[in-house]
Enzyme design. Structure first.
Site, PDB file in Angstrom:
ATOM      1  N   TRP A 102      45.960  31.556  46.200  1.00 47.37           N
ATOM      2  CA  TRP A 102      46.341  32.185  44.928  1.00 47.37           C
ATOM      3  C   TRP A 102      46.389  33.691  45.008  1.00 47.37           C
ATOM      4  CZ3 TRP A 102      49.209  29.551  42.014  1.00 47.37           C
ATOM      5  CH2 TRP A 102      49.066  28.159  41.943  1.00 47.37           C
ATOM      6  N   ASP A 177      41.146  37.569  39.108  1.00 46.39           N
ATOM      7  CA  ASP A 177      41.620  36.243  38.719  1.00 46.39           C
ATOM      8  C   ASP A 177      40.408  35.308  38.748  1.00 46.39           C
ATOM      9  OD1 ASP A 177      42.686  33.716  38.507  1.00 46.39           O
ATOM     10  OD2 ASP A 177      44.130  33.926  40.150  1.00 46.39           O
ATOM     11  N   LYS A 201      41.042  24.780  33.725  1.00 48.91           N
ATOM     12  CA  LYS A 201      39.992  24.298  34.632  1.00 48.91           C
ATOM     13  C   LYS A 201      38.649  24.253  33.903  1.00 48.91           C
ATOM     14  CE  LYS A 201      43.027  26.378  37.720  1.00 48.91           C
ATOM     15  NZ  LYS A 201      43.602  25.276  38.454  1.00 48.91           N
TER      16      LYS A 201
HETATM   17  N1  PMP Z   1      44.977  31.481  40.177  1.00 48.60           N
HETATM   18  C1  PMP Z   1      44.110  30.510  40.493  1.00 48.60           C
HETATM   19  C2  PMP Z   1      42.794  30.878  41.105  1.00 48.60           C
HETATM   20  C3  PMP Z   1      44.445  29.175  40.254  1.00 48.60           C
HETATM   21  O1  PMP Z   1      43.595  28.194  40.582  1.00 48.60           O
HETATM   22  C4  PMP Z   1      45.714  28.863  39.685  1.00 48.60           C
HETATM   23  C5  PMP Z   1      46.131  27.442  39.357  1.00 48.60           C
HETATM   24  N2  PMP Z   1      45.615  26.456  40.107  1.00 48.60           N
HETATM   25  C6  PMP Z   1      46.586  29.912  39.394  1.00 48.60           C
HETATM   26  C7  PMP Z   1      46.176  31.201  39.634  1.00 48.60           C
HETATM   27  C8  PMP Z   1      47.937  29.650  38.794  1.00 48.60           C
HETATM   28  O2  PMP Z   1      47.749  29.223  37.494  1.00 48.60           O
HETATM   29  P1  PMP Z   1      48.939  28.709  36.571  1.00 48.60           P
HETATM   30  O3  PMP Z   1      49.449  27.447  37.158  1.00 48.60           O
HETATM   31  O4  PMP Z   1      48.252  28.522  35.242  1.00 48.60           O
HETATM   32  O5  PMP Z   1      49.956  29.770  36.509  1.00 48.60           O
END
Ligand code: PMP
Length: 366
Positions: A102, A177, A201
Site C-alpha cells: 500500500w 495511512d 477494516k
Molecule cells: N491502505 C491500506 C493500508 C489498505 O489496507 C488499503 C485497502 N486494503 C488501502 C490503503 C486502499 O483502500 P481503499 O480500497 O479503501 O482505497
C-alpha cells in the site's frame, strides 16, 4: 448455521452487536419511521449521528481540539493523491517511506496531481530472509519537504511498526495511512500532521474514510483544486460540503460506541496483542510447517500472513478451513499463502478456533 469466523482483510468482520442494532433500526431509526439510509444528511437525526461519531472518535483516540475530523469518500486510495493536492502545494518535494504494497501504491499515486517530486526517504529491507521495516532514525528526510508519508500497518505484507514512528520538531509533518490499524492501539495523534484511514477494516463498512488533520495545515489547501477534494472546504462546512456517506457513518458510529463498551482503545490493544500472539505461536510452534516471512519486531497484530511453502497445500488449508467456518483466509493475490486478518471485531474465540485448526492441519498433513 454453525459459527462462522470471518478473517477477511477488508471489508472485514463487524461486531455482531453492531449489526444487530443496525438490523433492529433498519426500517425505523429512533422512532422517526425512516431508515438512516433514507434520511437527509441535514436532518437533526443525522446531524446527531455525525456529531456523536466524531465526539466518540475524538474521545477514543484523544484527538486534540486543534485537529479537524473529516468523514470523506473515495477510500484510502483517494487519500494517496488528495493529501498531496492539499498539503504539497508550493513545495518542491514529498518524502515517502515504502514498506509494502500500500505504501508503494501511495508512492506511485501521490505525485500525479502535484508538481512536488516524490522522494523515497526509506524502504523496507530484509534480514536473514525476513522482511524488516526501516527504523525512523534511518529515514532520509528532507527538511523542506511538504510532509513525510508512511503506512503504519501493511495489510497485504503483514508488517506493522511496533513502535509508532514520530519525528522531532523542525521536521515536516508526518502523514500516516492507518487504514488497517486505526483504533487497534493507543496513538498520540499530536505526533501526526494528518492521519487517514478507510473504514472497512476496524471502523465500519466501506464507503467512508476518516481524515484527522491539524488545523494549521488547512491553510495550505489551495483554491485551485476542486472543492470536493479540498480538506478545508469540508472542514469549513462541518462535513456538509456535499452529501457524506450517511449509512457507513452511522455504522461507524455504532462501532465507536461498541469500542467504548469494550473498554476503549487500551483494552482493545491488549486483546489484539493476545490474539496475535496466539497465531504467531501456532506458526512458530509448528516445527517449520508454517512460515511467516516477517522479522519478529515488524510482525503485524492485524494481518497475520503465513504459508506452508506449498501452493497446493495452502489451497487445501484455505478450502478445509472454510468448511470449518474459518472463512476468507486466502492471502493477497500477488502473495498467495494465507492471511488471517484479526481486527478489533474478531473475537478471541475465532482466533483460538483458527489456532486449533492449524494444529490439526499439521497433524494431518505434516
Ligand atoms: N491502505 C491500506 C493500508 C489498505 O489496507 C488499503 C485497502 N486494503 C488501502 C490503503 C486502499 O483502500 P481503499 O480500497 O479503501 O482505497
Amino acid at each position: 448455521m454453525s459459527t462462522v469466523y470471518n478473517f477477511s482483510a477488508g471489508p472485514a468482520v463487524l461486531p455482531e452487536a453492531v449489526l444487530r442494532t443496525a438490523q433492529h433500526e433498519m426500517l425505523d431509526y429512533n422512532g422517526t419511521g425512516v431508515s438512516v439510509m433514507a434520511m437527509s444528511h441535514r436532518s437533526p437525526e443525522f446531524q446527531s449521528i455525525l456529531h456523536h461519531a466524531e465526539q466518540d472518535l475524538r474521545q477514543l483516540l484523544g484527538v486534540p481540539s486543534n485537529y479537524a475530523v473529516l468523514f470523506l469518500q473515495g477510500g484510502a486510495s483517494a487519500q494517496f493523491s488528495q493529501v498531496a493536492m492539499n498539503l504539497a502545494h508550493g513545495f518542491a518535494s514529498i518524502d515517502s517511506v515504502v514498506t509494502g504494497n500500500w505504501s508503494r501504491i501511495a508512492h506511485e499515486q501521490m505525485g500525479k496531481l502535484t508538481a512536488a517530486k516524490i522522494r523515497l526517504a526509506a524502504q523496507g529491507g530484509e534480514r536473514d530472509g525476513l522482511k524488516t521495516l526501516p527504523s525512523v532514525g534511518d529515514w532520509d528526510i528532507c527538511t523542506e519537504s511538504a510532509f513525510v508519508h508512511f503506512a503504519a500497518n501493511e495489510t497485504v505484507d503483514g508488517l506493522q511498526y511496533g513502535e509508532m514512528p514520530h519525528l522531532s520538531d523542525g521536521l515536516p509533518p508526518l502523514v500516516c495511512d492507518m487504514s488497517s490499524e486505526i483504533l487497534s492501539r493507543r496513538i498520540n495523534v499530536a505526533d501526526f500532521g494528518l492521519i487517514y484511514a478507510g473504514a472497512q477494516k476496524n471502523l465500519g463498512p466501506a464507503g467512508v474514510t476518516i481524515v484527522m488533520v491539524r488545523e494549521d495545515l488547512l491553510a495550505r489547501c489551495p483554491d485551485s483544486i476542486p472543492a470536493v477534494w479540498n480538506y478545508k472546504a469540508h472542514a469549513d462546512r462541518q462535513g456538509m460540503y456535499n452529501t457524506p456517506a450517511t449509512y457507513p457513518i452511522y455504522i461507524a458510529g455504532l462501532v465507536l460506541r461498541w469500542l467504548q463498551t469494550q473498554g476503549g482503545v487500551g483494552a482493545i490493544e491488549e486483546a489484539n496483542r493476545v490474539k496475535a500472539e496466539l497465531l504467531y505461536r501456532a506458526i512458530d510452534g509448528s516445527g517449520g510447517f508454517y512460515r511467516n516471512h516477517v522479522a519478529p519486531e515488524a510482525r503485524s497484530k492485524m494481518n497475520v500472513v503465513f504459508t506452508t511453502g506449498d501452493a497446493g497445500l495452502d489451497e487445501r488449508f484455505v478450502r478445509e478451513a472454510a468448511l470449518c467456518g474459518l472463512r476468507q483466509l486466502k492471502g493477497y493475490k500477488t502473495l498467495g499463502g494465507m492471511r488471517a486478518s484479526i481486527y478489533n471485531a474478531m473475537p478471541l474465540a475465532g482466533v483460538a478456533a483458527l489456532a486449533e485448526f492449524m494444529a490439526e492441519f499439521v497433524r494431518k498433513n505434516g
